[in-house]
Design a protein around this motif. Structure first.
Motif, PDB file in Angstrom:
ATOM      1  N   ARG A  56      -0.132 -35.563 -78.762  1.00 23.87           N
ATOM      2  CA  ARG A  56       0.347 -35.929 -80.090  1.00 23.87           C
ATOM      3  C   ARG A  56      -0.308 -35.029 -81.140  1.00 23.87           C
ATOM      4  NH1 ARG A  56       2.802 -38.678 -76.838  1.00 23.87           N
ATOM      5  NH2 ARG A  56       3.388 -40.887 -77.096  1.00 23.87           N
ATOM      6  N   PRO A  57       0.343 -34.844 -82.275  1.00 22.48           N
ATOM      7  CA  PRO A  57      -0.282 -34.071 -83.359  1.00 22.48           C
ATOM      8  C   PRO A  57      -1.441 -34.838 -83.985  1.00 22.48           C
ATOM      9  CG  PRO A  57       1.802 -35.007 -84.081  1.00 22.48           C
ATOM     10  CD  PRO A  57       1.709 -35.273 -82.608  1.00 22.48           C
ATOM     11  N   LEU A  58      -2.333 -34.094 -84.600  1.00 20.47           N
ATOM     12  CA  LEU A  58      -3.525 -34.663 -85.224  1.00 20.47           C
ATOM     13  C   LEU A  58      -3.551 -34.259 -86.693  1.00 20.47           C
ATOM     14  CD1 LEU A  58      -6.214 -36.208 -84.866  1.00 20.47           C
ATOM     15  CD2 LEU A  58      -7.250 -34.052 -84.132  1.00 20.47           C
ATOM     16  N   ILE A  59      -3.969 -35.195 -87.547  1.00 22.54           N
ATOM     17  CA  ILE A  59      -4.010 -34.967 -88.998  1.00 22.54           C
ATOM     18  C   ILE A  59      -5.408 -35.265 -89.508  1.00 22.54           C
ATOM     19  CG2 ILE A  59      -3.089 -35.700 -91.241  1.00 22.54           C
ATOM     20  CD1 ILE A  59      -0.555 -36.631 -89.631  1.00 22.54           C
ATOM     21  N   GLY A  60      -6.027 -34.293 -90.151  1.00 20.82           N
ATOM     22  CA  GLY A  60      -7.320 -34.517 -90.799  1.00 20.82           C
ATOM     23  C   GLY A  60      -7.097 -34.996 -92.224  1.00 20.82           C
ATOM     24  N   VAL A  61      -7.815 -36.060 -92.600  1.00 14.35           N
ATOM     25  CA  VAL A  61      -7.657 -36.659 -93.924  1.00 14.35           C
ATOM     26  C   VAL A  61      -8.978 -36.569 -94.687  1.00 14.35           C
ATOM     27  CG1 VAL A  61      -7.077 -38.755 -95.207  1.00 14.35           C
ATOM     28  CG2 VAL A  61      -5.904 -38.248 -93.054  1.00 14.35           C
ATOM     29  N   SER A  62      -8.918 -36.143 -95.917  1.00 10.70           N
ATOM     30  CA  SER A  62     -10.115 -36.028 -96.752  1.00 10.70           C
ATOM     31  C   SER A  62     -10.732 -37.396 -97.032  1.00 10.70           C
ATOM     32  CB  SER A  62      -9.764 -35.357 -98.079  1.00 10.70           C
ATOM     33  OG  SER A  62     -10.797 -35.529 -99.032  1.00 10.70           O
TER      34      SER A  62
ATOM     35  N   ASP B 229      -8.107 -47.522 -93.411  1.00 12.54           N
ATOM     36  CA  ASP B 229      -6.859 -48.129 -93.880  1.00 12.54           C
ATOM     37  C   ASP B 229      -6.220 -47.312 -94.992  1.00 12.54           C
ATOM     38  OD1 ASP B 229      -8.873 -48.814 -95.660  1.00 12.54           O
ATOM     39  OD2 ASP B 229      -8.127 -50.848 -96.009  1.00 12.54           O
ATOM     40  N   GLU B 230      -7.028 -46.609 -95.794  1.00 13.33           N
ATOM     41  CA  GLU B 230      -6.458 -45.709 -96.789  1.00 13.33           C
ATOM     42  C   GLU B 230      -6.085 -44.370 -96.152  1.00 13.33           C
ATOM     43  OE1 GLU B 230      -5.663 -47.191 -99.225  1.00 13.33           O
ATOM     44  OE2 GLU B 230      -7.129 -48.748 -99.637  1.00 13.33           O
ATOM     45  N   MET B 231      -6.892 -43.939 -95.201  1.00 14.09           N
ATOM     46  CA  MET B 231      -6.610 -42.664 -94.529  1.00 14.09           C
ATOM     47  C   MET B 231      -5.281 -42.702 -93.790  1.00 14.09           C
ATOM     48  SD  MET B 231     -10.378 -41.686 -93.077  1.00 14.09           S
ATOM     49  CE  MET B 231     -11.750 -41.466 -94.236  1.00 14.09           C
ATOM     50  N   VAL B 232      -4.963 -43.849 -93.175  1.00 15.83           N
ATOM     51  CA  VAL B 232      -3.717 -43.914 -92.421  1.00 15.83           C
ATOM     52  C   VAL B 232      -2.507 -43.856 -93.358  1.00 15.83           C
ATOM     53  CG1 VAL B 232      -3.281 -46.427 -92.288  1.00 15.83           C
ATOM     54  CG2 VAL B 232      -2.793 -44.968 -90.318  1.00 15.83           C
TER      55      VAL B 232
ATOM     56  N   ASP C 184       2.820 -41.985 -82.653  1.00 15.10           N
ATOM     57  CA  ASP C 184       3.485 -40.707 -82.933  1.00 15.10           C
ATOM     58  C   ASP C 184       2.490 -39.620 -83.333  1.00 15.10           C
ATOM     59  OD1 ASP C 184       6.272 -41.550 -82.630  1.00 15.10           O
ATOM     60  OD2 ASP C 184       5.886 -42.794 -84.397  1.00 15.10           O
ATOM     61  N   ALA C 185       1.338 -40.034 -83.851  1.00 16.53           N
ATOM     62  CA  ALA C 185       0.321 -39.073 -84.283  1.00 16.53           C
ATOM     63  C   ALA C 185      -0.998 -39.802 -84.463  1.00 16.53           C
ATOM     64  CB  ALA C 185       0.728 -38.387 -85.584  1.00 16.53           C
ATOM     65  N   LEU C 186      -2.069 -39.031 -84.555  1.00 17.73           N
ATOM     66  CA  LEU C 186      -3.397 -39.570 -84.818  1.00 17.73           C
ATOM     67  C   LEU C 186      -3.978 -38.882 -86.036  1.00 17.73           C
ATOM     68  CD1 LEU C 186      -3.225 -39.275 -81.377  1.00 17.73           C
ATOM     69  CD2 LEU C 186      -5.086 -40.893 -81.754  1.00 17.73           C
ATOM     70  N   ALA C 187      -4.911 -39.565 -86.690  1.00 13.16           N
ATOM     71  CA  ALA C 187      -5.561 -39.010 -87.871  1.00 13.16           C
ATOM     72  C   ALA C 187      -7.020 -39.429 -87.865  1.00 13.16           C
ATOM     73  CB  ALA C 187      -4.875 -39.498 -89.149  1.00 13.16           C
ATOM     74  N   TYR C 188      -7.827 -38.671 -88.585  1.00 12.32           N
ATOM     75  CA  TYR C 188      -9.239 -39.029 -88.687  1.00 12.32           C
ATOM     76  C   TYR C 188      -9.806 -38.541 -90.014  1.00 12.32           C
ATOM     77  CZ  TYR C 188     -11.022 -34.281 -87.872  1.00 12.32           C
ATOM     78  OH  TYR C 188     -11.330 -32.945 -88.005  1.00 12.32           O
ATOM     79  N   GLY C 189     -10.901 -39.170 -90.436  1.00 14.75           N
ATOM     80  CA  GLY C 189     -11.585 -38.736 -91.648  1.00 14.75           C
ATOM     81  C   GLY C 189     -12.304 -37.431 -91.383  1.00 14.75           C
TER      82      GLY C 189
ATOM     83  N   ALA D  13       1.475 -37.340 -94.790  1.00 12.92           N
ATOM     84  CA  ALA D  13       1.316 -35.997 -94.231  1.00 12.92           C
ATOM     85  C   ALA D  13       2.198 -35.813 -92.996  1.00 12.92           C
ATOM     86  CB  ALA D  13      -0.154 -35.753 -93.878  1.00 12.92           C
ATOM     87  N   PHE D  14       2.313 -36.850 -92.180  1.00 12.24           N
ATOM     88  CA  PHE D  14       3.159 -36.764 -90.988  1.00 12.24           C
ATOM     89  C   PHE D  14       4.617 -36.595 -91.385  1.00 12.24           C
ATOM     90  CE2 PHE D  14       5.751 -38.723 -87.651  1.00 12.24           C
ATOM     91  CZ  PHE D  14       5.337 -37.984 -86.548  1.00 12.24           C
ATOM     92  N   ASP D  15       5.063 -37.355 -92.379  1.00 15.59           N
ATOM     93  CA  ASP D  15       6.449 -37.231 -92.847  1.00 15.59           C
ATOM     94  C   ASP D  15       6.725 -35.832 -93.386  1.00 15.59           C
ATOM     95  OD1 ASP D  15       7.006 -39.832 -92.153  1.00 15.59           O
ATOM     96  OD2 ASP D  15       6.733 -40.633 -94.167  1.00 15.59           O
TER      97      ASP D  15
END
Length: 228
Positions: free
Chosen positions: A88-94, A193-196, A58-63, A202-204
């Motif tokens: 798909r949307p993308l989420i940047g994670v600190s 594993d913590e970023m996801v 549903d989405a992707l994320a990265y550090g 964030a996706f919710d």
């Protein structure tokens, strides 16, 4: 519930993780200078374990950083490429928030100062209050010398914990910081594993963005020391 893939290459470690209906599947390896070669096979491997295809995401994320400039660009490039291809949307994670969540989940710590070695006698740093797998920033992300670090304002009975490679510069930290720190874990690395987990929240909250709008967070534009 959402299905997400997160990946990270911000340090000497390379990692990826899948969030599937609250269950996490992950891969992590210390692979200095091998991120480009290792990342895509790790992604294929973790998707296979979760019995998912790319189209199931549903989405992707990265550090998104801060961290290694080269590693951040590698992770951003792979994540953006997948997000574009899959639409798909993308989420940047600190990376600093991910470190704080790792310390909270592993050691049940609540007041965490995440610090990463930024080279050139500087650290990337931020502080968080952690509770029930949530991380709340108490100090904005910054880059500074270890000698300039100060503890955030907090009640006197707060036990601060330091996590991340920046704490390897312990001898350069101010006396007040050393006195206020209860324990430190300098070997803990940012991990997908913590970023996801952070990305799922964030996706919710509908914080996913188009791939072209998401860029790494470097905190420092200057990557080489100036000569006098």
């Amino acid at each position: 519930m959402a299905t997400l893939l997160a990946l990270d290459a911000s340090s000497s470690a390379c990692s990826c993780a899948v969030w599937r209906d609250g269950e996490v599947f992950s891969r992590f390896a210390l692979t200095p200078r091998e991120h480009t070669r290792r990342l895509m096979p790790m992604i294929d491997d973790v998707l296979a374990e979760a019995q998912l295809s790319h189209n199931d995401l549903d989405a992707l994320a990265y550090g998104q950083g801060p961290g290694s400039f080269t590693g951040l660009r590698i992770a951003a490039g792979v994540a953006q490429g997948l997000a574009f291809a899959l639409e798909r949307p993308l989420i940047g994670v600190s990376t600093l928030a991910a470190l704080a969540l790792s310390a909270h989940r592993r050691y049940h710590l609540r007041h965490v100062i995440s610090a990463l070695d930024a080279r050139m006698n500087e650290i990337y740093v931020a502080a968080y209050h952690c509770r029930d797998d949530h991380v709340t920033p108490l100090m904005d992300e910054a880059v500074m010398s270890p000698q300039s670090l100060e503890l955030p304002d907090a009640p006197q009975d707060v036990d601060w914990c330091g996590v991340g490679s920046g704490w390897a510069l312990w001898e350069s930290m101010p006396t007040l910081v050393k006195a206020g720190l209860n324990q430190r874990f300098p070997d803990l690395q940012p991990a997908a594993d913590e970023m996801v987990r952070l990305a799922a929240r964030a996706f919710d909250a509908e914080e996913g963005r188009p791939a072209h709008e998401v860029i790494p967070v470097y905190l420092r534009d200057q990557v080489a020391s100036k000569r006098g």
